[in-house]
Design a protein around this motif. Structure first.
Motif, mmCIF file in Angstrom:
data_model
loop_
_atom_site.group_PDB
_atom_site.id
_atom_site.type_symbol
_atom_site.label_atom_id
_atom_site.label_comp_id
_atom_site.label_asym_id
_atom_site.label_seq_id
_atom_site.Cartn_x
_atom_site.Cartn_y
_atom_site.Cartn_z
ATOM 1 N N ASN A 163 35.707 59.056 26.745
ATOM 2 C CA ASN A 163 36.649 58.393 27.649
ATOM 3 C C ASN A 163 35.954 57.188 28.263
ATOM 4 N N ASN A 164 35.724 56.198 27.430
ATOM 5 C CA ASN A 164 34.957 55.039 27.842
ATOM 6 C C ASN A 164 35.739 54.128 28.773
ATOM 7 N N ALA A 165 35.009 53.416 29.608
ATOM 8 C CA ALA A 165 35.629 52.400 30.452
ATOM 9 C C ALA A 165 36.154 51.261 29.585
ATOM 10 N N ILE A 166 37.138 50.554 30.103
ATOM 11 C CA ILE A 166 37.699 49.395 29.408
ATOM 12 C C ILE A 166 37.115 48.140 30.047
ATOM 13 N N LYS A 167 36.459 47.320 29.251
ATOM 14 C CA LYS A 167 35.909 46.055 29.733
ATOM 15 C C LYS A 167 36.311 44.955 28.768
ATOM 16 N N MET A 168 36.947 43.919 29.284
ATOM 17 C CA MET A 168 37.405 42.826 28.418
ATOM 18 C C MET A 168 37.282 41.503 29.148
ATOM 19 N N GLU A 169 37.028 40.467 28.383
ATOM 20 C CA GLU A 169 37.034 39.110 28.901
ATOM 21 C C GLU A 169 38.180 38.354 28.236
ATOM 22 N N VAL A 170 38.961 37.675 29.054
ATOM 23 C CA VAL A 170 40.083 36.898 28.521
ATOM 24 C C VAL A 170 40.095 35.549 29.225
ATOM 25 N N GLY A 171 40.756 34.601 28.598
ATOM 26 C CA GLY A 171 40.851 33.306 29.251
ATOM 27 C C GLY A 171 41.373 32.222 28.355
ATOM 28 N N ILE A 172 41.517 31.067 28.947
ATOM 29 C CA ILE A 172 41.927 29.857 28.255
ATOM 30 C C ILE A 172 40.752 28.883 28.337
ATOM 31 N N GLU A 173 40.373 28.372 27.205
ATOM 32 C CA GLU A 173 39.162 27.542 27.137
ATOM 33 C C GLU A 173 39.180 26.416 28.169
ATOM 34 N N ASP A 174 38.103 26.320 28.976
ATOM 35 C CA ASP A 174 37.894 25.285 29.991
ATOM 36 C C ASP A 174 38.914 25.318 31.120
ATOM 37 N N CYS A 175 39.769 26.381 31.174
ATOM 38 C CA CYS A 175 40.780 26.450 32.237
ATOM 39 C C CYS A 175 40.669 27.731 33.070
ATOM 40 N N LEU A 176 40.555 28.834 32.360
ATOM 41 C CA LEU A 176 40.576 30.121 33.045
ATOM 42 C C LEU A 176 39.733 31.118 32.271
ATOM 43 N N HIS A 177 38.895 31.829 32.983
ATOM 44 C CA HIS A 177 38.066 32.853 32.347
ATOM 45 C C HIS A 177 37.928 34.019 33.328
ATOM 46 N N ILE A 178 38.491 35.162 32.957
ATOM 47 C CA ILE A 178 38.406 36.339 33.822
ATOM 48 C C ILE A 178 37.866 37.518 33.027
ATOM 49 N N GLU A 179 37.328 38.460 33.762
ATOM 50 C CA GLU A 179 36.815 39.691 33.175
ATOM 51 C C GLU A 179 37.445 40.844 33.945
ATOM 52 N N PHE A 180 38.073 41.782 33.207
ATOM 53 C CA PHE A 180 38.644 42.916 33.918
ATOM 54 C C PHE A 180 38.044 44.212 33.395
ATOM 55 N N GLU A 181 38.031 45.192 34.272
ATOM 56 C CA GLU A 181 37.409 46.471 33.949
ATOM 57 C C GLU A 181 38.228 47.600 34.555
ATOM 58 N N TYR A 182 38.540 48.615 33.737
ATOM 59 C CA TYR A 182 39.174 49.841 34.212
ATOM 60 C C TYR A 182 38.184 50.981 33.998
ATOM 61 N N ASN A 183 38.196 51.941 34.918
ATOM 62 C CA ASN A 183 37.151 52.965 34.914
ATOM 63 C C ASN A 183 37.154 53.845 33.673
ATOM 64 N N LYS A 184 38.315 53.991 33.011
ATOM 65 C CA LYS A 184 38.390 54.783 31.788
ATOM 66 C C LYS A 184 39.638 54.386 31.016
#
Length: 302
Positions: A163-184
């Motif tokens: 039951n691994n945590a969810i970690k992802m990076e998403v974004g729009i090049e040179d405009c927006l870059h976010i990283e979100f994480e859920y505990n499982k």
């Protein structure tokens, strides 16, 4: 006006379950948008009770045999769906209650289906329904008399241990870059989703951000496959423009929502999956979103 060729049933049938008042009850939406309360059974539970048959107006009832069946089937219910009205049985058990003869007064006949394997959980969706029900049939020469009584089935089928945590990076090049994480990635029906969102780069004017849970019901098989999505809940997790380095916490309690477990390829007829949908809206009302599937399962209640 009543048709000259219609006949009222000459008998009343009541299906009573021995322990129904000791079981948990769930409210299930009926076809008329009303709700009915159904007793909950589990895989392996015995389904037993009595059938009460009472002729009307003290008239004797001649019949060609009486039987009770325990049936499980999947039924497509949407008016738009190509297979509407068809059903597919995955469980069919029957018992003879009486040989051909006649009934003069009220009779109470016991029945029992011992330790019944109930493979799937009951489900009442947008386009599909999975039912378990008892059906009593009094066979008659003119027309059979039939009475049905639904039950509801819950199933405890735990997901794999990982039951691994969810970690992802998403974004729009040179405009927006976010990283979100859920505990499982897997949650039980009363669980809490805990997470956080990091803003690594913000060069667009974000107005607010929201998180929603989406249920996606898939029915049929290719090429006649149909998807229906509905938003279970949606709430705002940020109002105003974020800055680089900011962190937004997430805490979402699942117990207050009308959720089912995740169903995958139930009898190869339908699936129900859940997604966390993260949406950012900028000042020009453009929407940027990212979906992540999660697994929901049922655990025994204390």
């Amino acid at each position: 006006m009543t048709s000259l060729f219609s006949f009222a049933a000459p008998v009343d049938i009541d299906v009573r379950l021995d322990d129904e008042h000791d079981r948990k009850q769930v409210d299930v939406k009926a076809e008329s948008n009303s709700k009915e309360s159904l007793p909950v059974f589990f895989d392996g539970d015995t389904v037993q009770g009595t059938v009460v048959i009472e002729p009307r107006n003290s008239k004797r009832l001649q019949h060609d045999g009486i039987k009770v069946e325990l049936i499980g089937w999947i039924e497509f219910i949407s008016e738009l769906f190509f297979d509407r009205g068809n059903h597919y049985e995955f469980l069919s058990l029957d018992q003879e209650l009486a040989a051909p003869g006649e009934i003069r007064t009220s009779e109470t006949i016991p029945f029992a289906f011992k330790n019944v394997e109930k493979v799937w959980e009951s489900y009442n969706g947008v386009n599909v329904k999975l039912r378990y029900f008892l059906r009593v049939t009094i066979h008659r020469r003119m027309s059979d008399v039939v009475k049905e009584r639904d039950i509801w089935v819950h199933s405890f089928r735990l997901p794999p241990d990982s039951n691994n945590a969810i970690k992802m990076e998403v974004g729009i090049e040179d405009c927006l870059h976010i990283e979100f994480e859920y505990n499982k990635s897997k949650y039980h029906l009363k669980d809490v989703i805990v997470g956080k969102i990091f803003f690594l780069l913000v060069r667009i004017k974000v107005k607010h951000m929201e998180l929603s849970i989406i249920r996606r019901e898939t029915t049929g098989v290719v090429p006649n496959q149909y998807n229906e999505s509905e938003i279970i809940t949606k709430f705002e997790i940020m109002d105003g423009a974020p800055v680089r380095g900011e962190m937004i916490p997430i805490r979402l309690f699942l117990g207050g929502f009308d959720l089912t477990p995740t169903f995958r390829e139930v009898n190869k007829k339908f699936s129900t999956r859940y997604y966390l949908n993260l949406v950012l809206i900028d000042e020009e009302n453009r929407r940027y979103f990212k979906q992540q599937e999660i697994t929901i399962f049922r655990i025994p209640e204390n």
